[in-house]
Design an enzyme around this catalytic site. Structure first.
Site, mmCIF file in Angstrom:
data_model
loop_
_atom_site.group_PDB
_atom_site.id
_atom_site.type_symbol
_atom_site.label_atom_id
_atom_site.label_comp_id
_atom_site.label_asym_id
_atom_site.label_seq_id
_atom_site.Cartn_x
_atom_site.Cartn_y
_atom_site.Cartn_z
ATOM 1 N N TYR A 286 0.840 -1.188 0.000
ATOM 2 C CA TYR A 286 0.000 0.000 0.000
ATOM 3 C C TYR A 286 0.875 1.239 0.000
ATOM 4 C CZ TYR A 286 -3.687 -3.111 1.717
ATOM 5 O OH TYR A 286 -4.587 -4.127 1.865
ATOM 6 N N HIS B 189 -5.958 2.036 -1.180
ATOM 7 C CA HIS B 189 -5.996 0.703 -1.778
ATOM 8 C C HIS B 189 -4.581 0.231 -2.065
ATOM 9 C CE1 HIS B 189 -10.265 0.473 -2.391
ATOM 10 N NE2 HIS B 189 -10.281 1.664 -2.965
ATOM 11 N N LYS C 26 -4.078 -4.756 -10.001
ATOM 12 C CA LYS C 26 -2.902 -4.416 -9.207
ATOM 13 C C LYS C 26 -1.686 -4.861 -10.003
ATOM 14 C CE LYS C 26 -5.332 -5.252 -4.904
ATOM 15 N NZ LYS C 26 -6.022 -3.975 -4.807
#
Lengths: 291, 513
Positions: free
Chosen positions: A227, A235, A266
């Site tokens: 993070y 997020h 991601k």
């Protein structure tokens, strides 16, 4: 180490502010005290809460203490000198009650009971007085009734023992079992068992140093979720996968990881500790077309 | 040890003492029970004051929630005591509503399993004491969770599901009905008391034979005994009474010491059963000595002898049974068949395979198979051209042999369909993989009875991402252990739990047959 606060007996090891007491349950490092959880977060160690929340125990959205730490997190705290590692042995089944402690506990309960009953009486009186003040314009009769009730309170108030409020401690309160049952663990009880764990620790330490917050990433197919700021507000941006430098990664695995990263939006980060002691190499994967 | 001074009220900025003063305890009665909702997360930290402020607010809220201690009315708490030697908590005051789905009774006392007690402690329903001192949650975790009870990961899964409302109980292998029992569709056992700790499969009564070592375990004997009993109950033909047990009747060859007393079932009048103590016998029923006389045979005994009084309950005694009236009830009239029926009988139904001379010439099974193959080939030869069938590559099917499309597909299929439970019966327990819990759905809580919980919704196996992925062998073995209830894998990853299950799947075929 001086004892601070009430209930902590003189030999409580981790009563220093700034030091956390990491208690091992089987082989999992846990933090039990709210202050420890806060201190750990200030050094960037997030962990995962895994107990029931005191306010609402029957839900899973927000959990309470204990905070479960990764081995790497515990090791980081220990290496920085901010943690004391403790492990407790189970009480022997032939142990007997400690009469002194039992007496102490009993006195504590009695004290609490008398104070609470006084408070309850005052509380009830305050309610009646307030009612009387509100009904200043009311008839004489009701006023008299209230006065009588006030008098009755002074003489015949009962506060049953079962109405007493009692605390169920989350963390161990003081040294109820004697110092010999707490064992101090040496820091090398957290040392890595194989190359992979060592790689994980190196990566963790490096990412932490760069200011990222890390939590566990098993659900996303990786070792850590990275993070940019506190996980409460931000997020995760990366899924970090730790590999020793010379470990081979097959193409199928690489494709599976990229696909995974693309699906959850991601970036996949392949991390390997380098040859230098503080060096860690990162490779990010991005799925792109040939257009 | 310093004296603890309990009447000094503690200022709230000292985080290292978490004990509440009596005034704080009293004030906690009017605490809110609501949890504030979490706001939307942001994407990137930009160092702005607004973000910092929001973060601080979230953090403060977070700290206030998790630093709250559990405060309960003393009258609402059920008192329990931890017994370390037995790893249970015994309740000292009557149980509350949780008793409907948790706990068990033993010797008139109400007991809780350690994971149940710990969960109830976390909920604030039960206060557990040890040596007259109350235990904190931390001490509960450290004492109740171990390899002998449930470990930390299993407890995490347990409490996660309990918080959602499921009923979770420990898995007990002996409560799973075997495949045969399910086929028989017996009504479920009505156990009046207790749960897992009490309910074990009862040993068969014949296991009380005095031989100690060796032998088939009682459970598997029951299972296999049940399945082969139908074969054993063949009535003997020929002379009634005397039975010469054939070697083929013996299924289990288990060495048992030769001092085993032989039981006589249905003692014949004067008939002597062959004594062969050196022949291996299995523990339990001695099948060869059970004789069932063939009363329909032509030469049968006029009367059946009285049974051994030691086999009868109580002081019952039964006399000799005369067969005459029973035989009269049998239809012993000879059949009168029409000529056509007789013809059919002779050609199709009653033809004894041993009447065939060629079959009598066969001296072993292999020769008999060879003879059959030759006959089959001879018959089929008219349809099988040599150039097709005598080469190295032969057709897969013979025309006319299979009539439906499904049949043909079956025959030419290379990979056969298999189900998860194929070959699962013989697998031994895998290392480290075991089913931990039974899970029942939350909406059945109202009618849930601990004594007869019924079929669980699923069974759980707890593992972690650090361990290996279960392979086919483990899946088969666990599915077999679980019977017809699906197995779910609860994977614990440092506090996060994910659930996975493997489903049996049949590839669709194009035709319906």
């Amino acid at each position: 180490m001086a004892a601070a606060g009430r209930g902590d007996a003189g030999a409580d090891p981790a009563s220093n502010p700034g030091t956390v007491a990491v208690c091992f349950c089987e082989s999992t490092p846990l933090l039990w005290r709210a202050g420890d959880v806060r201190t750990a977060r200030q050094t960037g160690v997030v962990g995962t809460l895994m107990g029931s929340l005191a306010r609402q125990p029957r839900q899973n959205c927000r959990l309470g203490r204990p905070l479960e730490l990764l081995r790497e997190e515990a090791r980081l705290l220990a290496d920085a000198g901010r943690a004391v590692l403790l492990s407790s042995s189970r009480p022997k089944s032939t142990g007997a009650a400690n009469p002194e402690l039992v007496k102490q506990h009993q006195e504590q309960m009695d004290q609490s009971y008398s104070e609470q009953s006084q408070l309850a009486q005052q509380d009830k009186k305050a309610v009646l007085l307030r009612v009387m003040a509100d009904k200043k314009q009311g008839s004489n009769q009701s006023d008299q009734a209230l006065q009588e009730r006030l008098l009755a309170l002074d003489h015949g108030f009962t506060f049953p023992r079962t109405a007493m409020a009692v605390q169920l401690n989350t963390a161990r309160a003081g040294m109820s079992y004697g110092p010999e049952e707490l064992r101090f663990l040496a820091a090398d009880s957290l040392s890595p068992r194989d190359e992979r764990q060592e790689a994980r620790y190196r990566v963790f330490r490096d990412l932490r140093r760069r200011g990222f917050y890390l939590t566990t990433g098993g659900k996303f197919g990786g070792d850590y979720l990275v993070y940019p700021g506190d996980p409460l507000r931000f997020h995760a941006h990366f899924i970090a996968i730790c590999l020793p430098m010379d470990e081979a990664l097959s193409l199928c695995d690489l494709l599976a990881l990229s696909r995974l990263g693309a699906n959850v939006k991601k970036t996949v980060l392949l991390c390997s500790p380098g040859a230098e002691p503080e060096e860690v190499l990162y490779t990010s994967l991005q799925w792109s077309g040939m257009v | 040890m310093a004296e603890s001074n309990t009447s000094v009220s503690c200022s709230s900025d000292n985080f290292y003492s978490e004990l509440l003063s009596p005034s704080e305890l009293f004030a906690a009665r009017s605490r809110s029970h609501k949890i504030p909702a979490r706001g939307q997360k942001e994407f990137l930290p930009d160092g702005s004051a607004r973000q910092r402020e929001r973060l601080q607010q979230s953090l403060e809220e977070h700290w206030s929630l998790i630093s709250e201690e559990r405060v309960e009315r003393l009258g609402a708490l059920v008192k329990g005591e931890w017994i370390p030697s037995k790893n249970v908590v015994v309740l000292k005051s009557p149980a509350g509503k949780f008793w409907q789905t948790m706990g068990f009774s033993e010797h008139g006392k109400q007991l809780l399993l350690p994971e149940e007690a710990l969960y109830l402690m976390e909920c604030g329903s039960v206060q557990v004491f040890l040596h007259d001192l109350p235990l904190s949650i931390q001490e509960g975790y450290e004492m109740f969770l171990s390899k002998d009870t449930v470990n930390l990961q299993q407890y995490q899964v347990f409490s996660h599901l309990k918080r959602l409302g499921y009923v979770v109980s420990r898995f007990d292998r002996s409560t799973v009905p075997s495949h045969y029992e399910r086929q028989l569709n017996l009504p479920p056992e009505r156990d009046g008391h207790g749960r897992q700790l009490k309910r074990k499969r009862s040993r068969s009564p014949s296991s009380q034979l005095p031989d100690g070592q060796g032998g088939v375990a009682g459970e598997s004997l029951e299972m296999r005994g049940g399945e082969t009993k139908s074969q054993r109950a063949n009535p003997e033909d020929g002379a009634a009474g005397l039975s010469e047990p054939e070697a083929e009747r013996m299924v289990e060859d288990v060495p048992v010491p030769s001092g085993v007393p032989e039981r006589r079932w249905w003692v014949e009048g004067g008939a002597d059963l062959p004594q062969s103590p050196t022949r291996p016998r299995h523990r339990g029923w001695v099948w060869e000595t059970i004789t069932l006389p063939d009363l329909g045979a032509h030469r049968c005994q006029p009367a059946l002898a009285a049974p051994d009084p030691s086999l009868l309950p109580g002081r019952l005694s039964v006399g000799v049974c005369a067969m005459e009236p029973w035989l009269r009830r049998l239809n012993l009239r000879p059949e009168r068949l029409s000529r056509r029926e007789r013809e059919r009988e002779r050609s199709r139904y009653r033809r004894d395979v041993n009447d065939d001379r060629e079959v009598r010439h066969c001296r072993s099974w292999a020769e008999y198979h060879e003879l059959r193959r030759r006959r089959r080939n001879r018959h089929g030869r008219r349809n099988r051209p040599e150039h097709l069938w005598e080469g190295k590559v032969t057709p897969l099917l013979q025309p006319g042999q299979h009539t439906t499309a499904g049949d043909v597909l079956d025959k030419i299929g290379v990979v056969g369909a298999s189900r998860l439970l194929d070959g699962a019966a013989g697998l031994e327990d895998s290392e480290g993989w075991k089913i931990s819990f039974d899970v029942f759905q939350p909406d059945t809580v109202a009618e849930f009875k601990k004594s007869s919980p019924g079929k669980p919704y699923s069974r759980l196996c707890v593992c972690s991402f650090e361990g290996p992925v279960p392979d086919l062998r483990v899946l088969k073995q666990l599915a077999f252990q679980s019977g017809d209830v699906p197995v779910t894998f609860a994977v614990v990853d440092h506090g996060d739990i994910s659930f996975y299950c493997f489903k049996d799947f049949q590839l669709p075929t194009d035709t319906s047959h």
